[in-house]
Enzyme design. Sequence first.
Site, mmCIF file in Angstrom:
data_model
loop_
_atom_site.group_PDB
_atom_site.id
_atom_site.type_symbol
_atom_site.label_atom_id
_atom_site.label_comp_id
_atom_site.label_asym_id
_atom_site.label_seq_id
_atom_site.Cartn_x
_atom_site.Cartn_y
_atom_site.Cartn_z
ATOM 1 C CE LYS A 93 22.178 54.792 58.443
ATOM 2 N NZ LYS A 93 22.754 55.874 59.159
ATOM 3 N N GLY A 110 10.827 63.799 68.952
ATOM 4 C CA GLY A 110 11.328 64.288 67.672
ATOM 5 C C GLY A 110 11.102 63.265 66.581
ATOM 6 C CB ALA A 145 29.104 62.953 58.061
ATOM 7 C CG HIS A 166 15.116 46.953 31.196
ATOM 8 N ND1 HIS A 166 14.091 47.513 31.929
ATOM 9 C CD2 HIS A 166 14.654 45.752 30.727
ATOM 10 C CE1 HIS A 166 13.053 46.691 31.906
ATOM 11 N NE2 HIS A 166 13.367 45.618 31.179
#
Length: 581
Positions: free
Chosen positions: A128, A260, A410, A538
Amino acid sequence: MQSSFSLSLSHPTTVPRSNHTFDSLPFAPSKPINLRLCGLRREALGFSSLSRRGLKLHTPTLSKSISASLTDNGSPPKSFDYDLIIIGAGVGGHGAALHAVEKGLKTAIIEGDVVGGTCVNRGCVPSKALLAVSGRMRELQSEHHMKALGLQVSAAGYDRQGVADHANNLASKIRNNLTNSLKALGVDILTGVGTVLGPQKVKFGKAGFPDNIMTAKDIIIATGSVPFVPKGIEVDGKTVITSDHALKLEFVPDWIVIVGSGYIGLEFSDVYTALGSEVTFVEALDQLMPGFDPEISKLAQRVLINPRKIDYHTGVFASKITPAKDGKPVTIDLIDAKTKEHKDTLEVDAALIATGRAPYTNGLGLENINVVTQRGFIPVDERMRVIDADGNLVPHLYCIGDANGKMMLAHAASAQGISVVEQVTGRDHVLNHLSIPAACFTHPEISMVGLTEPQARERGETEGFEVSVAKTSFKANTKALAENEGEGLAKLIYRPDTGEILGVHILGLHAADLIHEASNAIALGTRIQDIKFAVHAHPTLSEVLDELFKSAKLKTEPSMFKLVTEVFDLWGRLKLMWQVN
């Protein structure tokens, strides 16, 4: 299949637990091994017992006989050193330990490597950090995006070592936080490789030192997984690497092949292309991103693959990969996935093997309790109780996380650990895995929970119910447009007769954060006819989900929530009439 989402093994996987080596393993289409998806929970949360509507699972029941083979060490002790011993201090073991302390259990955790496991040290946490860099680089490099916001930015650059240090420092910080939290709560951290000796008995220790034997009323195995490397691929850790090596970012190749195209492969393609690399995917199946909902995969290819310096080969295996040596490049032999005929040979700067993960269960002493792994995974029932070779439950022994293969995430491991602690403290609990979300942290992000559309329709045909789909676009969301990030889709799969949410899939800005409203709704059994009345601030991205639920077309009668509301409203009116009269 050679995919980051799943892979196949023709024989049981064997991975040494003493170190992270990558033995060549047999590779042929068989049953899939799910990819380990990573996520880190800050706090452990308990979940109520959930019914599995229409979900057919063949698992032992509570009334099933419990037995375990007894070796010389096999007699259960009369008193215990601990209430709970956990083998493995990854996110799953950590979550279980925190909840155990909260429940008043004397707890120890055995770790032969470092606290935090794959997620913190070689997975979701450092990745990350790299993805945070790639996201900012991608934004700064987009002249169109900057111009639309009225911004002018000079050419963006990066310092490779600085980026690598950011990832390493984050992992160290989180690892220290986890270690300190365990110590602060009084959890004993026992250093060494843990082995089950018999019922309620384990040993641990380091090579060259005497073993220590401990007893516990209950034991949890949480040893996780390691990268899987198919047969024929030679990993040197420099030019042919796994995700473990890639996270160190020791160099940025001009051209890298990623074997992959699942979550791991996609995330690293986001990182490498943002830093200037050209990427080639090698995927065994006929389409990229085979584990995603097909409609999301199609959109992701248009958004995340086609506009970038990425090409791909589908329907092929990387039968042999040789690292760069003596001035020669990395060579990759491709064969047809069906015919096994040679298709092509690639010569590139580097290759990343992102073909999934294998359970880290070798050397646990499972033979002492008559447990035989299945493709390396420890067999468990729906309550994470370990099942022996005779189909009986091993008393007081549980297995969570990647080692059991139920859901290689995880945060799923942590949830399973919490569920086990609930059980050993007297409260029966079954985790609903269909309520556990997953995310791919590309730019934009992808997230999902529950069933894909094909899975839902197959289940509907089997169980005799209709399946409907609703969609909404990020282009209709004010906050997304304000960010100039209108590319995205949210998809709802549901039963129109009952309002049950079967699955939700999102591709768009902060999709990984948005998915939790849907996952919590599934976990709590909330129906569409109820959640559509929820109020969202909003302008926020959460309104994407608001519009999604509101757009669903239901055939059901008013929900119990609405009926109860109407009853109370009628009662109030009657009381008012009586008072007036």
